[in-house]
Design a protein around this motif. Structure first.
Motif, PDB file in Angstrom:
ATOM      1  N   ILE A   2       0.883  -1.173   0.000  1.00  0.00           N
ATOM      2  CA  ILE A   2       0.000   0.000   0.000  1.00  0.00           C
ATOM      3  C   ILE A   2       0.915   1.216   0.000  1.00  0.00           C
ATOM      4  O   ILE A   2       1.690   1.415   0.938  1.00  0.00           O
ATOM      5  CB  ILE A   2      -0.909   0.032   1.240  1.00  0.00           C
ATOM      6  CG1 ILE A   2      -1.783  -1.223   1.313  1.00  0.00           C
ATOM      7  CG2 ILE A   2      -1.783   1.275   1.235  1.00  0.00           C
ATOM      8  CD1 ILE A   2      -2.581  -1.321   2.605  1.00  0.00           C
ATOM      9  N   TRP A   3       0.809   2.034  -1.052  1.00  0.00           N
ATOM     10  CA  TRP A   3       1.779   3.096  -1.260  1.00  0.00           C
ATOM     11  C   TRP A   3       1.120   4.485  -1.240  1.00  0.00           C
ATOM     12  O   TRP A   3       0.411   4.861  -2.183  1.00  0.00           O
ATOM     13  CB  TRP A   3       2.485   2.919  -2.610  1.00  0.00           C
ATOM     14  CG  TRP A   3       3.104   1.564  -2.805  1.00  0.00           C
ATOM     15  CD1 TRP A   3       3.526   0.697  -1.843  1.00  0.00           C
ATOM     16  CD2 TRP A   3       3.375   0.931  -4.064  1.00  0.00           C
ATOM     17  NE1 TRP A   3       4.046  -0.439  -2.402  1.00  0.00           N
ATOM     18  CE2 TRP A   3       3.976  -0.334  -3.782  1.00  0.00           C
ATOM     19  CE3 TRP A   3       3.193   1.289  -5.394  1.00  0.00           C
ATOM     20  CZ2 TRP A   3       4.365  -1.222  -4.770  1.00  0.00           C
ATOM     21  CZ3 TRP A   3       3.582   0.395  -6.391  1.00  0.00           C
ATOM     22  CH2 TRP A   3       4.164  -0.840  -6.068  1.00  0.00           C
ATOM     23  N   PRO A   4       1.352   5.261  -0.179  1.00  0.00           N
ATOM     24  CA  PRO A   4       0.907   6.661  -0.203  1.00  0.00           C
ATOM     25  C   PRO A   4       1.633   7.396  -1.335  1.00  0.00           C
ATOM     26  O   PRO A   4       2.853   7.298  -1.470  1.00  0.00           O
ATOM     27  CB  PRO A   4       1.338   7.187   1.164  1.00  0.00           C
ATOM     28  CG  PRO A   4       1.530   5.966   2.003  1.00  0.00           C
ATOM     29  CD  PRO A   4       2.005   4.908   1.075  1.00  0.00           C
ATOM     30  N   THR A   5       0.890   8.102  -2.151  1.00  0.00           N
ATOM     31  CA  THR A   5       1.469   8.672  -3.367  1.00  0.00           C
ATOM     32  C   THR A   5       0.947  10.084  -3.630  1.00  0.00           C
ATOM     33  O   THR A   5      -0.246  10.341  -3.477  1.00  0.00           O
ATOM     34  CB  THR A   5       1.128   7.773  -4.586  1.00  0.00           C
ATOM     35  OG1 THR A   5       1.626   6.459  -4.339  1.00  0.00           O
ATOM     36  CG2 THR A   5       1.741   8.309  -5.855  1.00  0.00           C
ATOM     37  N   LYS A   6       1.850  10.946  -4.019  1.00  0.00           N
ATOM     38  CA  LYS A   6       1.472  12.299  -4.430  1.00  0.00           C
ATOM     39  C   LYS A   6       1.253  12.287  -5.934  1.00  0.00           C
ATOM     40  O   LYS A   6       2.083  11.751  -6.678  1.00  0.00           O
ATOM     41  CB  LYS A   6       2.558  13.300  -4.052  1.00  0.00           C
ATOM     42  CG  LYS A   6       2.088  14.743  -4.136  1.00  0.00           C
ATOM     43  CD  LYS A   6       3.006  15.655  -3.359  1.00  0.00           C
ATOM     44  CE  LYS A   6       2.449  17.078  -3.296  1.00  0.00           C
ATOM     45  NZ  LYS A   6       1.180  17.159  -2.553  1.00  0.00           N
ATOM     46  N   LEU A   7       0.146  12.818  -6.386  1.00  0.00           N
ATOM     47  CA  LEU A   7      -0.172  12.803  -7.806  1.00  0.00           C
ATOM     48  C   LEU A   7       0.909  13.508  -8.615  1.00  0.00           C
ATOM     49  O   LEU A   7       1.432  14.541  -8.209  1.00  0.00           O
ATOM     50  CB  LEU A   7      -1.532  13.475  -8.047  1.00  0.00           C
ATOM     51  CG  LEU A   7      -2.737  12.745  -7.452  1.00  0.00           C
ATOM     52  CD1 LEU A   7      -4.000  13.565  -7.640  1.00  0.00           C
ATOM     53  CD2 LEU A   7      -2.897  11.350  -8.034  1.00  0.00           C
ATOM     54  N   GLY A   8       1.259  12.901  -9.740  1.00  0.00           N
ATOM     55  CA  GLY A   8       2.250  13.489 -10.625  1.00  0.00           C
ATOM     56  C   GLY A   8       3.680  13.186 -10.259  1.00  0.00           C
ATOM     57  O   GLY A   8       4.604  13.607 -10.950  1.00  0.00           O
ATOM     58  N   THR A   9       3.884  12.440  -9.182  1.00  0.00           N
ATOM     59  CA  THR A   9       5.248  12.090  -8.782  1.00  0.00           C
ATOM     60  C   THR A   9       5.228  10.729  -8.104  1.00  0.00           C
ATOM     61  O   THR A   9       4.211  10.045  -8.073  1.00  0.00           O
ATOM     62  CB  THR A   9       5.848  13.156  -7.847  1.00  0.00           C
ATOM     63  OG1 THR A   9       7.221  12.840  -7.597  1.00  0.00           O
ATOM     64  CG2 THR A   9       5.085  13.220  -6.529  1.00  0.00           C
ATOM     65  N   ILE A  10       6.355  10.302  -7.565  1.00  0.00           N
ATOM     66  CA  ILE A  10       6.474   9.015  -6.872  1.00  0.00           C
ATOM     67  C   ILE A  10       6.768   9.286  -5.403  1.00  0.00           C
ATOM     68  O   ILE A  10       7.567  10.143  -5.078  1.00  0.00           O
ATOM     69  CB  ILE A  10       7.595   8.164  -7.497  1.00  0.00           C
ATOM     70  CG1 ILE A  10       7.281   7.871  -8.969  1.00  0.00           C
ATOM     71  CG2 ILE A  10       7.772   6.860  -6.733  1.00  0.00           C
ATOM     72  CD1 ILE A  10       8.425   7.205  -9.703  1.00  0.00           C
ATOM     73  N   GLY A  11       6.135   8.530  -4.540  1.00  0.00           N
ATOM     74  CA  GLY A  11       6.414   8.698  -3.129  1.00  0.00           C
ATOM     75  C   GLY A  11       5.410   9.593  -2.462  1.00  0.00           C
ATOM     76  O   GLY A  11       4.359   9.876  -3.032  1.00  0.00           O
ATOM     77  N   PRO A  12       5.662   9.958  -1.222  1.00  0.00           N
ATOM     78  CA  PRO A  12       6.923   9.899  -0.466  1.00  0.00           C
ATOM     79  C   PRO A  12       7.319   8.485  -0.044  1.00  0.00           C
ATOM     80  O   PRO A  12       6.538   7.553  -0.165  1.00  0.00           O
ATOM     81  CB  PRO A  12       6.597  10.760   0.762  1.00  0.00           C
ATOM     82  CG  PRO A  12       5.124  10.527   0.963  1.00  0.00           C
ATOM     83  CD  PRO A  12       4.545  10.452  -0.411  1.00  0.00           C
ATOM     84  N   GLY A  13       8.539   8.357   0.482  1.00  0.00           N
ATOM     85  CA  GLY A  13       9.023   7.085   0.979  1.00  0.00           C
ATOM     86  C   GLY A  13       9.954   7.276   2.158  1.00  0.00           C
ATOM     87  O   GLY A  13      10.574   8.329   2.304  1.00  0.00           O
ATOM     88  N   PHE A  14      10.012   6.252   3.018  1.00  0.00           N
ATOM     89  CA  PHE A  14      10.887   6.257   4.200  1.00  0.00           C
ATOM     90  C   PHE A  14      10.672   7.533   5.025  1.00  0.00           C
ATOM     91  O   PHE A  14      11.597   8.299   5.271  1.00  0.00           O
ATOM     92  CB  PHE A  14      12.356   6.136   3.789  1.00  0.00           C
ATOM     93  CG  PHE A  14      12.665   4.876   3.016  1.00  0.00           C
ATOM     94  CD1 PHE A  14      12.761   3.655   3.657  1.00  0.00           C
ATOM     95  CD2 PHE A  14      12.828   4.923   1.636  1.00  0.00           C
ATOM     96  CE1 PHE A  14      13.042   2.499   2.943  1.00  0.00           C
ATOM     97  CE2 PHE A  14      13.107   3.769   0.911  1.00  0.00           C
ATOM     98  CZ  PHE A  14      13.222   2.557   1.569  1.00  0.00           C
ATOM     99  N   CYS A  15       9.427   7.748   5.434  1.00  0.00           N
ATOM    100  CA  CYS A  15       9.063   9.008   6.091  1.00  0.00           C
ATOM    101  C   CYS A  15       9.578   9.117   7.523  1.00  0.00           C
ATOM    102  O   CYS A  15       9.700  10.216   8.052  1.00  0.00           O
ATOM    103  CB  CYS A  15       7.546   9.181   6.078  1.00  0.00           C
ATOM    104  SG  CYS A  15       6.880   9.428   4.414  1.00  0.00           S
ATOM    105  N   ASN A  16       9.854   7.991   8.178  1.00  0.00           N
ATOM    106  CA  ASN A  16      10.325   8.058   9.562  1.00  0.00           C
ATOM    107  C   ASN A  16      11.226   6.860   9.845  1.00  0.00           C
ATOM    108  O   ASN A  16      10.761   5.757  10.107  1.00  0.00           O
ATOM    109  CB  ASN A  16       9.142   8.067  10.528  1.00  0.00           C
ATOM    110  CG  ASN A  16       9.567   8.399  11.940  1.00  0.00           C
ATOM    111  OD1 ASN A  16      10.697   8.134  12.342  1.00  0.00           O
ATOM    112  ND2 ASN A  16       8.660   8.960  12.723  1.00  0.00           N
ATOM    113  N   LYS A  17      12.528   7.083   9.758  1.00  0.00           N
ATOM    114  CA  LYS A  17      13.480   5.989   9.915  1.00  0.00           C
ATOM    115  C   LYS A  17      13.618   5.502  11.347  1.00  0.00           C
ATOM    116  O   LYS A  17      14.285   4.498  11.614  1.00  0.00           O
ATOM    117  CB  LYS A  17      14.844   6.411   9.352  1.00  0.00           C
ATOM    118  CG  LYS A  17      14.814   6.643   7.855  1.00  0.00           C
ATOM    119  CD  LYS A  17      16.183   6.979   7.295  1.00  0.00           C
ATOM    120  CE  LYS A  17      16.115   7.175   5.786  1.00  0.00           C
ATOM    121  NZ  LYS A  17      17.454   7.498   5.206  1.00  0.00           N
ATOM    122  N   THR A  18      13.000   6.219  12.287  1.00  0.00           N
ATOM    123  CA  THR A  18      13.035   5.761  13.679  1.00  0.00           C
ATOM    124  C   THR A  18      11.933   4.741  13.977  1.00  0.00           C
ATOM    125  O   THR A  18      11.948   4.103  15.024  1.00  0.00           O
ATOM    126  CB  THR A  18      12.880   6.954  14.644  1.00  0.00           C
ATOM    127  OG1 THR A  18      11.569   7.509  14.506  1.00  0.00           O
ATOM    128  CG2 THR A  18      13.929   8.006  14.363  1.00  0.00           C
TER     129      THR A  18
END
Length: 509
Positions: free
Chosen positions: A74-90
């Motif tokens: 399940i991928w949260p996605t901004k229209l017209g681009t890819i991602g975001p990804g790895f929003c919180n590495k903690t």
């Protein structure tokens, strides 16, 4: 400013910067950073092929039901681009959070790519083992990053900004829920898209929309060795209320594919191959398309109808006009000691128009028994297309079978020359009776003069063994030969059937 004051100021500044950095890394992702959720399901056969193509030693772990599509993520996605990804590495992945849904995850979100254990030895005779941790007391083989860990860290840590996906459990449980509600295998069947079909991407987009009422994204894998494209993933989209919506506006990902469409990376001019088996990578020294003999298989339609209808209440049967006639399954080129080759040229799509002169006979003798109440606009000839794509494209290396018409006409000829209902009747084998294997075997050997292969189906519910198929074999001169001439113990029946009580069902099944 003296030295002590300078040091104190530096410490305060450093502490302040550190707190600022920590605050930034601990900050919860903002849901405004993405617009929609992409729910992606993967076809395991293609994924396994791509995994093995990356490294021949790779192995695959299929889901419990091999022809079931599996979740990618399940991928949260901004229209017209890819991602975001790895929003919180903690937010470190904790598999214990999935305790109550582990069984469903293994079923619907299967980690198909098994880890590889690499053992090598260098010039100093030191053994080097990849993915292994060693100490003086034990050796531990460490798994590669699981698909669950990867999807959580890359996408789940962004999805948590939505209250309905606020934790690992919520994120993965939602994926399972959608897999059950929108099973891609069933959606494609309802859309009239069968396994081993070859349709265009426009067909896929149109047919799937007829079922879901929204636009989806079709993702292909492009084979460099054959310039073919394999069906890889289907992506459907949801808004932040978890409502199904059009995927319009999502970006073509991963940077390859020849389509400019926002709804696919597939080449619109080529067929998309939706295959249950993908031939290995072709190379200049490959003899994978070579074969030794032909198997001609005929099916008893009432057994086949029984096996088909017990799978689903929506399944129905289309029986041949001649109710006592065995139907053709196919002509299969085979190598001695193994099966195949298969799909020798996936770009050769069957043109049904060339079969116009024999189509009525094909419907009678090569009947497509499978039918279903859930299939919409099911097209004629899907079985014929499958047999041609999987087997006929390999058989055409023989001049006698080098066109569609020759291939199908030969099967019709053999069906007339070797009518199994008549051959079995000569040995006293009639429908609605049960007979020992020896009677089937001796009857067919006497009638044919050669040894066949006898295939049975065992119903696990009632423990009844049904006669299913009889296969006879031919050399490249189209002369009848023993199917088991390469076996060491060919004095015994060549079969998967038990010795006794093999049922030959009649019209009422």
């Amino acid at each position: 400013m003296n030295k002590r004051t300078t040091l104190l100021c530096a410490t305060i500044i450093t502490f302040g910067l550190g707190c600022t950095y920590l605050g930034l890394t601990m900050k919860k992702p903002d849901s405004d950073s993405w617009d929609i959720l992409i729910f992606t399901q993967t076809w395991p056969t293609t994924l396994c092929y791509t995994w093995k193509e990356h490294n021949a030693s790779h192995e695959c772990h299929y889901p419990p039901v091999k022809n079931q599509w599996t979740i990618h993520g399940i991928w949260p996605t901004k229209l017209g681009t890819i991602g975001p990804g790895f929003c919180n590495k903690t937010m470190v992945f904790d598999e214990n959070a999935l305790y109550g849904i582990k069984d469903d995850l293994n079923k619907y979100w299967t980690d198909i790519e098994l880890p590889q254990l690499n053992v090598t030895m260098d010039k100093t005779n030191t053994i080097n083992i990849t993915n292994v941790t060693m100490n003086t007391n034990n050796i531990t083989v460490t798994k590669k990053e699981s698909i669950w860990q990867h999807e959580w860290e890359k996408h789940g840590t962004c999805a948590v900004s939505l209250p309905s996906l606020k934790s690992e459990f919520y994120y993965f449980y939602q994926g399972i829920t959608w897999a059950k509600k929108y099973p891609m295998k069933d959606i494609l069947e309802k859309a009239g898209i069968a396994v081993n079909s070859s349709l265009t991407v426009d067909d896929y987009l149109k047919k799937i929309k007829s079922v879901l009422n929204v636009n989806v994204y079709v993702f292909c894998f492009h084979r460099k060795d054959t310039d073919e494209q394999l069906l890889n993933e289907i992506r459907i989209c949801f808004n932040k209320n978890l409502e199904l919506i059009d995927c319009d506006g999502i970006k073509n990902s991963r940077g390859y594919g020849k389509s400019n469409s926002q709804l696919t990376n597939c080449d619109k001019k080529k067929p998309i191959l939706y295959l249950d088996y993908v031939t290995p990578h072709n190379n200049s020294n490959s003899n994978d398309n070579e074969w030794d003999y032909l198997v001609f298989s005929q099916t008893w339609p009432y057994t086949f109808c029984h096996t088909w209808t017990i799978d689903s209440s929506s399944h129905t049967c289309n029986l041949p006009q001649n109710r006592n006639q065995w139907t053709i399954h196919g002509i299969w080129p085979n190598k001695i000691g193994t099966s195949g080759p298969f799909y020798c040229n996936n770009q050769t799509v069957l043109n049904l128009d060339v079969l116009d002169s024999i189509k009525s006979e094909m419907k009678n003798r090569w009947t497509e028994v499978k039918n279903s109440n859930s299939w919409l606009n099911k097209k004629e000839g899907e079985l014929w297309k499958h047999e041609w794509t999987k087997h006929g494209t390999c058989a055409k290396s023989l001049p006698a079978l080098d066109t569609e018409l020759k291939y199908f006409q030969q099967a019709l000829n053999w069906s007339i020359e070797y009518p199994l209902n008549n051959l079995l009747a000569k040995g006293g084998i009639q429908t609605d009776g049960s007979y020992p294997l020896a009677q089937y075997w001796q009857t067919l050997i006497t009638a044919l003069g050669k040894r066949p292969f006898i295939d049975c189906y065992t119903d696990k519910k009632n423990h009844v063994v049904y006669i299913d198929e009889v296969r006879i074999c031919f050399n490249k001169l189209l002369k009848l030969i023993d199917c088991d001439s390469f076996r060491h113990h060919n004095d015994k029946p060549y079969t998967n059937c038990p010795d006794n009580n093999i049922y030959y069902p009649g019209v009422k099944v």
